[in-house]
Design a protein around this motif. Sequence first.
Motif, PDB file in Angstrom:
ATOM      1  N   ASP A 272       0.832  -1.208   0.000  1.00 27.61           N
ATOM      2  CA  ASP A 272       0.000   0.000   0.000  1.00 27.61           C
ATOM      3  C   ASP A 272       0.869   1.262   0.000  1.00 27.61           C
ATOM      4  O   ASP A 272       0.583   2.229  -0.707  1.00 27.61           O
ATOM      5  CB  ASP A 272      -0.959   0.011   1.202  1.00 27.61           C
TER       6      ASP A 272
ATOM      7  N   ASN B 207       2.488   1.575  -3.449  1.00 27.52           N
ATOM      8  CA  ASN B 207       1.506   1.993  -4.454  1.00 27.52           C
ATOM      9  C   ASN B 207       1.200   3.484  -4.362  1.00 27.52           C
ATOM     10  O   ASN B 207       0.939   4.128  -5.369  1.00 27.52           O
ATOM     11  CB  ASN B 207       0.208   1.183  -4.314  1.00 27.52           C
TER      12      ASN B 207
ATOM     13  N   GLU C  99      -4.646  -6.412   0.181  1.00 28.07           N
ATOM     14  CA  GLU C  99      -4.238  -6.755  -1.189  1.00 28.07           C
ATOM     15  C   GLU C  99      -3.233  -7.909  -1.188  1.00 28.07           C
ATOM     16  O   GLU C  99      -2.233  -7.879  -0.482  1.00 28.07           O
ATOM     17  CB  GLU C  99      -3.604  -5.534  -1.867  1.00 28.07           C
ATOM     18  N   GLY C 100      -3.551  -8.934  -1.971  1.00 28.77           N
ATOM     19  CA  GLY C 100      -2.644 -10.059  -2.171  1.00 28.77           C
ATOM     20  C   GLY C 100      -2.690 -11.136  -1.100  1.00 28.77           C
ATOM     21  O   GLY C 100      -2.067 -12.188  -1.253  1.00 28.77           O
TER      22      GLY C 100
ATOM     23  N   ILE D 209       2.320  -8.129  -0.796  1.00 27.61           N
ATOM     24  CA  ILE D 209       0.993  -7.943  -0.200  1.00 27.61           C
ATOM     25  C   ILE D 209       0.929  -6.626   0.567  1.00 27.61           C
ATOM     26  O   ILE D 209       1.945  -5.975   0.797  1.00 27.61           O
ATOM     27  CB  ILE D 209       0.633  -9.092   0.772  1.00 27.61           C
ATOM     28  N   SER D 210      -0.290  -6.297   0.987  1.00 29.82           N
ATOM     29  CA  SER D 210      -0.499  -5.207   1.945  1.00 29.82           C
ATOM     30  C   SER D 210      -1.391  -5.755   3.043  1.00 29.82           C
ATOM     31  O   SER D 210      -2.553  -6.076   2.807  1.00 29.82           O
ATOM     32  CB  SER D 210      -1.189  -4.011   1.287  1.00 29.82           C
TER      33      SER D 210
ATOM     34  N   GLU E  38      -4.438 -14.400  -2.305  1.00 35.82           N
ATOM     35  CA  GLU E  38      -3.568 -15.049  -3.288  1.00 35.82           C
ATOM     36  C   GLU E  38      -2.376 -15.724  -2.608  1.00 35.82           C
ATOM     37  O   GLU E  38      -1.967 -16.811  -3.007  1.00 35.82           O
ATOM     38  CB  GLU E  38      -3.073 -14.022  -4.322  1.00 35.82           C
TER      39      GLU E  38
ATOM     40  N   THR F  12      -4.363  -3.079   3.594  1.00 35.53           N
ATOM     41  CA  THR F  12      -5.533  -3.078   2.699  1.00 35.53           C
ATOM     42  C   THR F  12      -6.059  -4.484   2.415  1.00 35.53           C
ATOM     43  O   THR F  12      -7.172  -4.637   1.946  1.00 35.53           O
ATOM     44  CB  THR F  12      -5.189  -2.419   1.350  1.00 35.53           C
TER      45      THR F  12
END
Length: 191
Positions: free
Chosen positions: A122, A125, A158-159, A152-153, A162, A156
Amino acid sequence: MQQTSAYKVVLAGDSKVGKTSFFLRATKNITPQQPKSTIGVEYASKQIVYKEQLVTLKIWDTAGSEKYKSVTSNHFRQSQGALIFFDLTDLYTYENIQNWLKDIQNYADDSVTIIIVGNKLDLVNEAQNLRCIPLEKAQQMCKDQNLLYVEISTKTGEGINELIELLVKNLQARKIENVPEQERPRQNCCH
């Protein structure tokens, strides 16, 4: 649903790289605010369904502080998975991956699945100049050492899904590789 598989997974890496934040998100579905430093080790389980099989990840959040090293190293034993975290905005934590790798390789089984996790995506980004480790450099280091790599974050989320899917996929693949051929389930195939 078929039988269940259970795997011990340890989280390793320096202090303040996001291990506890990942742990809270993955096991308790809590968005971390200001997690406190882990003292010693914390443990929780996460269950997911992968290819119609129930998989239990027994996740051990270890302290990143040097003073707890002897305690945390013992938890690497009998681990099938290890996530080594570093902070994408902190070069020192990236350089220290090699020390964590040595510890895991000294204590864990040879077939341990290791994923290097670059956290705080994050921040990167929001401002690319905060990134201390180019993506290509981290990917190449992992490729050279036959390791998996994910960014990853934990802030947030994110990832994270996955990462968990990649971990389970590789744990399950290793499990099949380590089963003697005569004990493997037979595949039905049509010609």
